[in-house]
Motif scaffolding. Structure first.
Motif, PDB file in Angstrom:
ATOM      1  N   PRO A   1       0.810  -1.027   0.039  1.00 25.91           N
ATOM      2  CA  PRO A   1      -0.006   0.143  -0.096  1.00 25.91           C
ATOM      3  C   PRO A   1       0.715   1.110   0.119  1.00 25.91           C
ATOM      4  N   GLY A   2       2.175   1.207   0.367  1.00 26.90           N
ATOM      5  CA  GLY A   2       2.931   2.492   0.632  1.00 26.90           C
ATOM      6  C   GLY A   2       3.699   2.966  -0.576  1.00 26.90           C
ATOM      7  N   GLU A   3       3.499   2.250  -1.836  1.00 25.11           N
ATOM      8  CA  GLU A   3       4.269   2.618  -3.102  1.00 25.11           C
ATOM      9  C   GLU A   3       3.845   3.798  -3.556  1.00 25.11           C
ATOM     10  N   GLN A   4       4.893   4.484  -4.217  1.00 27.02           N
ATOM     11  CA  GLN A   4       4.607   5.830  -4.866  1.00 27.02           C
ATOM     12  C   GLN A   4       4.689   5.605  -6.292  1.00 27.02           C
ATOM     13  N   ARG A   5       4.090   6.704  -7.097  1.00 24.85           N
ATOM     14  CA  ARG A   5       4.338   6.483  -8.525  1.00 24.85           C
ATOM     15  C   ARG A   5       4.611   8.001  -9.082  1.00 24.85           C
ATOM     16  N   GLN A   6       5.413   8.318  -9.750  1.00 27.28           N
ATOM     17  CA  GLN A   6       5.639   9.607 -10.581  1.00 27.28           C
ATOM     18  C   GLN A   6       4.392  10.030 -11.569  1.00 27.28           C
ATOM     19  N   VAL A   7       3.921  11.113 -11.244  1.00 27.91           N
ATOM     20  CA  VAL A   7       2.774  11.531 -12.168  1.00 27.91           C
ATOM     21  C   VAL A   7       3.188  13.057 -12.803  1.00 27.91           C
ATOM     22  N   TRP A   8       3.051  12.987 -14.188  1.00 26.46           N
ATOM     23  CA  TRP A   8       3.113  14.427 -14.783  1.00 26.46           C
ATOM     24  C   TRP A   8       1.771  15.086 -14.876  1.00 26.46           C
ATOM     25  N   GLU A   9       1.977  16.511 -14.688  1.00 22.33           N
ATOM     26  CA  GLU A   9       0.627  16.887 -15.061  1.00 22.33           C
ATOM     27  C   GLU A   9       1.089  18.256 -16.012  1.00 22.33           C
ATOM     28  N   VAL A  10       0.291  18.124 -17.385  1.00 21.57           N
ATOM     29  CA  VAL A  10       0.759  18.743 -18.397  1.00 21.57           C
ATOM     30  C   VAL A  10      -0.366  19.620 -18.880  1.00 21.57           C
ATOM     31  N   GLU A  11      -0.315  20.948 -18.905  1.00 29.72           N
ATOM     32  CA  GLU A  11      -1.253  21.767 -19.254  1.00 29.72           C
ATOM     33  C   GLU A  11      -0.969  22.416 -20.873  1.00 29.72           C
ATOM     34  N   ALA A  12      -2.045  22.412 -21.800  1.00 34.17           N
ATOM     35  CA  ALA A  12      -2.000  22.846 -22.888  1.00 34.17           C
ATOM     36  C   ALA A  12      -2.743  24.171 -23.046  1.00 34.17           C
ATOM     37  N   LEU A  13      -2.189  25.453 -23.317  1.00 31.35           N
ATOM     38  CA  LEU A  13      -3.116  26.595 -23.321  1.00 31.35           C
ATOM     39  C   LEU A  13      -3.176  27.079 -24.911  1.00 31.35           C
TER      40      LEU A  13
ATOM     41  N   VAL B   1      -0.295  27.102 -29.478  1.00 31.65           N
ATOM     42  CA  VAL B   1      -0.646  26.285 -28.463  1.00 31.65           C
ATOM     43  C   VAL B   1       0.710  26.222 -27.567  1.00 31.65           C
ATOM     44  N   THR B   2       0.841  26.318 -26.329  1.00 36.41           N
ATOM     45  CA  THR B   2       1.917  26.240 -25.429  1.00 36.41           C
ATOM     46  C   THR B   2       1.836  25.378 -24.248  1.00 36.41           C
ATOM     47  N   PHE B   3       2.643  24.820 -23.560  1.00 36.48           N
ATOM     48  CA  PHE B   3       2.598  23.665 -22.572  1.00 36.48           C
ATOM     49  C   PHE B   3       3.430  24.152 -21.358  1.00 36.48           C
ATOM     50  N   SER B   4       2.604  23.931 -20.358  1.00 36.13           N
ATOM     51  CA  SER B   4       3.451  23.870 -19.133  1.00 36.13           C
ATOM     52  C   SER B   4       3.327  22.506 -18.294  1.00 36.13           C
ATOM     53  N   MET B   5       4.311  22.362 -17.404  1.00 36.09           N
ATOM     54  CA  MET B   5       4.208  21.046 -16.797  1.00 36.09           C
ATOM     55  C   MET B   5       4.800  21.123 -15.308  1.00 36.09           C
ATOM     56  N   LEU B   6       4.221  19.927 -14.634  1.00 36.75           N
ATOM     57  CA  LEU B   6       4.767  19.751 -13.168  1.00 36.75           C
ATOM     58  C   LEU B   6       4.750  18.157 -12.960  1.00 36.75           C
ATOM     59  N   THR B   7       5.609  17.790 -11.912  1.00 33.02           N
ATOM     60  CA  THR B   7       5.525  16.496 -11.683  1.00 33.02           C
ATOM     61  C   THR B   7       5.397  16.344 -10.059  1.00 33.02           C
ATOM     62  N   HIS B   8       4.896  15.226  -9.732  1.00 31.50           N
ATOM     63  CA  HIS B   8       4.870  14.784  -8.256  1.00 31.50           C
ATOM     64  C   HIS B   8       4.621  13.532  -8.037  1.00 31.50           C
ATOM     65  N   ASN B   9       4.685  13.227  -7.071  1.00 32.66           N
ATOM     66  CA  ASN B   9       4.481  11.587  -6.701  1.00 32.66           C
ATOM     67  C   ASN B   9       3.227  11.340  -5.782  1.00 32.66           C
ATOM     68  N   GLN B  10       2.435  10.227  -5.940  1.00 38.01           N
ATOM     69  CA  GLN B  10       1.343  10.074  -5.372  1.00 38.01           C
ATOM     70  C   GLN B  10       1.336   8.503  -5.126  1.00 38.01           C
ATOM     71  N   PRO B  11       0.401   8.198  -4.056  1.00 39.25           N
ATOM     72  CA  PRO B  11       0.229   6.510  -3.835  1.00 39.25           C
ATOM     73  C   PRO B  11      -0.059   5.895  -5.066  1.00 39.25           C
ATOM     74  N   ALA B  12       0.464   4.769  -5.174  1.00 39.20           N
ATOM     75  CA  ALA B  12       0.246   4.164  -6.352  1.00 39.20           C
ATOM     76  C   ALA B  12      -0.914   3.406  -6.570  1.00 39.20           C
ATOM     77  N   ALA B  13      -1.673   3.120  -5.459  1.00 39.26           N
ATOM     78  CA  ALA B  13      -3.337   2.669  -5.590  1.00 39.26           C
ATOM     79  C   ALA B  13      -4.067   3.862  -6.298  1.00 39.26           C
ATOM     80  N   ALA B  14      -3.838   5.221  -5.693  1.00 37.68           N
ATOM     81  CA  ALA B  14      -4.846   6.232  -6.002  1.00 37.68           C
ATOM     82  C   ALA B  14      -4.125   6.405  -7.441  1.00 37.68           C
ATOM     83  N   ALA B  15      -3.344   6.374  -7.968  1.00 38.56           N
ATOM     84  CA  ALA B  15      -2.666   6.491  -9.325  1.00 38.56           C
ATOM     85  C   ALA B  15      -3.314   5.930 -10.435  1.00 38.56           C
ATOM     86  N   VAL B  16      -3.563   4.694 -10.038  1.00 46.34           N
ATOM     87  CA  VAL B  16      -4.058   3.713 -11.030  1.00 46.34           C
ATOM     88  C   VAL B  16      -5.761   3.283 -10.708  1.00 46.34           C
ATOM     89  N   ARG B  17      -6.271   4.082  -9.874  1.00 44.64           N
ATOM     90  CA  ARG B  17      -7.553   3.959  -9.407  1.00 44.64           C
ATOM     91  C   ARG B  17      -8.749   4.071 -10.848  1.00 44.64           C
TER      92      ARG B  17
END
Length: 501
Positions: free
Chosen positions: A34-46, A267-283
């Protein structure tokens, strides 16, 4: 009687449960812990453009699952615009529409991408070779010479593409290449040359992912097909392969952004990365159930919370079977300890133990008085049930008055089970004496505590909820234990005098 069918059933349950669990872990990336983390990228296109006061239609390519990345969620912000997602041979696209718009317009699209080394792009059909490539003089002669020069130094489509791109580098750039570059962009020119040489290729657009970057643009890449697989090439350096931080945004060779009814679109792009629990990432992908992806996640949250507790009951049942079949512990009722363990999960262990002992002790005292009334069984048990309810109510009120909020959780105890426990212990006291009551009562409490420790373990809760194949494995283990006919551990003490002699 042959035991072969029995062992075949047990083996089938073990194999099926293990296979389903491994499939969910490998294909859907459900974590084992339950404690595994996954890297998630959030990309916004404007998207920015100037509307001309007429109906406007904006069409933009969207990213899809691909090597190293899996799409988790996506949403848009486009007040006043209609929005639809379409999918065709060219991939997924978003289409915004409005009847009338004027002035500067901004549209937002945001996607969350899970970094997944096991993710793969869906199979793509090979591109059709362009047969309508026409060169004007003197570009036709220059194109033919550039193709012939690279062709002679290659052995297959990939080496030909590599050599062709090397000829476009500053060190090896000849007059023919410089002439062609005055008329065409580099990546478009390379695709035309590859297609003319009979090599399927297309231009794709990618985005370099760097944490915290803003207003980034897409870069052009060339995909080449050798008849069996695709390969990605950097048109500037000629290097083959896809960088780990490259997200392919458009892979069909079409325009990334098309705007009707507007001008100066970009169109331009902005991005951030963060970690979140693996179970939530694949829910979200777990909610898309198929035959092999059967899970509880497709149910509403209220039902999911209910099943999270229900799926722990087989764990408690396994503990009871182990202790009764192999160890030989006696309990008051077969699976009463499992229900008491479920109550302990709600009340916490210490509070549950104290509450259970108080209710049973008070119930035995009152039940002892009822035995002198010579009531029928049904009436006597009904009276015990009412007594248990009264005792629990009194304890809850007193706990609240004295500020002991933990005492309020005593209402989670199964009252019918408590009533029958009191009745069985009372009869046992009359027939076997207090010693047998202590043996069975203590065995029940010990079994309930061990079942609680197993059922309340975070790892076990995670596995039973996310891997339903584990239920088949538990069934197989219980069937095997049910086939045991040997001595129990507590029975071995009968042979102690023999060893002493």
């Amino acid at each position: 009687m042959s035991r072969l069918p029995f062992y075949l059933i047990v083996g089938l349950l073990l194999v099926a449960g293990t296979a389903f669990s491994i499939h969910r872990h490998l294909s859907l990336e459900v974590p084992w812990t339950p404690g595994e983390q996954r890297q998630v990228w959030e990309v916004e296109a404007l998207i920015n453009f100037e509307a001309q006061g007429d109906p406007a239609l904006i069409d933009m390519a969207l990213p899809a699952n691909q090597q190293g990345f899996r799409v988790l969620t996506e949403h848009t912000a486009s007040p006043g615009y209609g929005l639809s997602f379409v999918e065709d041979e060219g991939g997924r696209r978003a289409q915004w529409s409005i009847r009338e718009a004027s002035g500067s317009q901004q549209l937002f699209y945001t996607v969350q991408l899970l970094v997944s080394p096991d993710a793969r792009a869906p199979d793509m059909p090979p591109p059709q070779l362009r047969r309508d490539i026409v060169w004007e003089q003197p570009y036709d002669t220059a194109a033919a010479q550039v193709i012939e020069r690279a062709w002679n130094r290659s052995a297959d489509p990939f080496t030909f593409a590599r050599e062709l791109m090397h000829d476009f580098s500053d060190e090896r750039q000849g007059e023919n290449v410089r002439l062609l570059l005055t008329q065409f962009q580099r990546s478009q020119l390379l695709v035309r040359l590859l297609n003319q040489a009979g090599v399927p290729a297309r231009e794709v657009s990618g985005l370099y992912l760097e944490d915290g970057r803003r207003r980034q643009n897409l870069t052009s890449w060339v995909q080449v097909y050798d008849g069996e697989q695709w390969a990605l090439f950097d048109p500037n350096s000629g290097e083959q392969g896809r960088p780990e931080n490259l997200l392919l945004w458009e892979t069909a060779g079409h325009a990334v952004l098309e705007v009707e009814g507007g001008s100066d679109s970009r169109v331009t792009f902005s991005m951030l990365t963060h970690n979140q629990p693996a179970a939530a990432a694949v829910r979200n992908q777990l909610s898309d159930d198929t035959l092999l992806n059967f899970s509880i996640h497709s149910l509403p949250l209220e039902e999911q919370a209910l099943f999270q507790t229900i799926l722990l009951i087989p764990i408690g049942a396994l503990v009871v079977v182990l202790l009764r079949v192999l160890v030989g512990i006696k309990t008051s009722g077969t699976f009463m300890p499992v229900l008491i363990a479920l109550a302990f999960i709600q009340t916490t262990l210490v509070t549950g133990l104290v509450g259970f002992l108080l209710v049973v002790a008070m119930g035995l005292v009152i039940r002892n008085y009822l035995s002198y009334l010579n009531l029928l069984l049904v009436a006597r048990v009904s009276a015990v049930i009412i007594t248990v309810i009264a005792i629990i109510s009194i304890f809850s009120v007193l706990s609240y008055r004295f500020g002991l909020n933990a005492g309020l959780t005593i209402t989670f105890f199964p009252m019918i089970i408590l009533a029958w426990t009191i009745e069985r212990m009372s009869i046992l006291w009359e027939e076997e004496g207090p010693k047998e009551v202590l043996i069975q009562g203590g065995g029940s409490l010990l079994t309930a505590v061990l079942a609680y420790l197993a059922m309340n373990n975070p790892l076990i809760r995670h596995i039973t909820f996310n891997f339903l194949g584990v239920q088949l494995i538990l069934m197989a283990l219980i069937l095997l234990l049910g086939n045991y006919t040997g001595y129990r551990l507590l029975e071995l003490r009968r042979f102690k005098p023999v060893t002493e002699d």
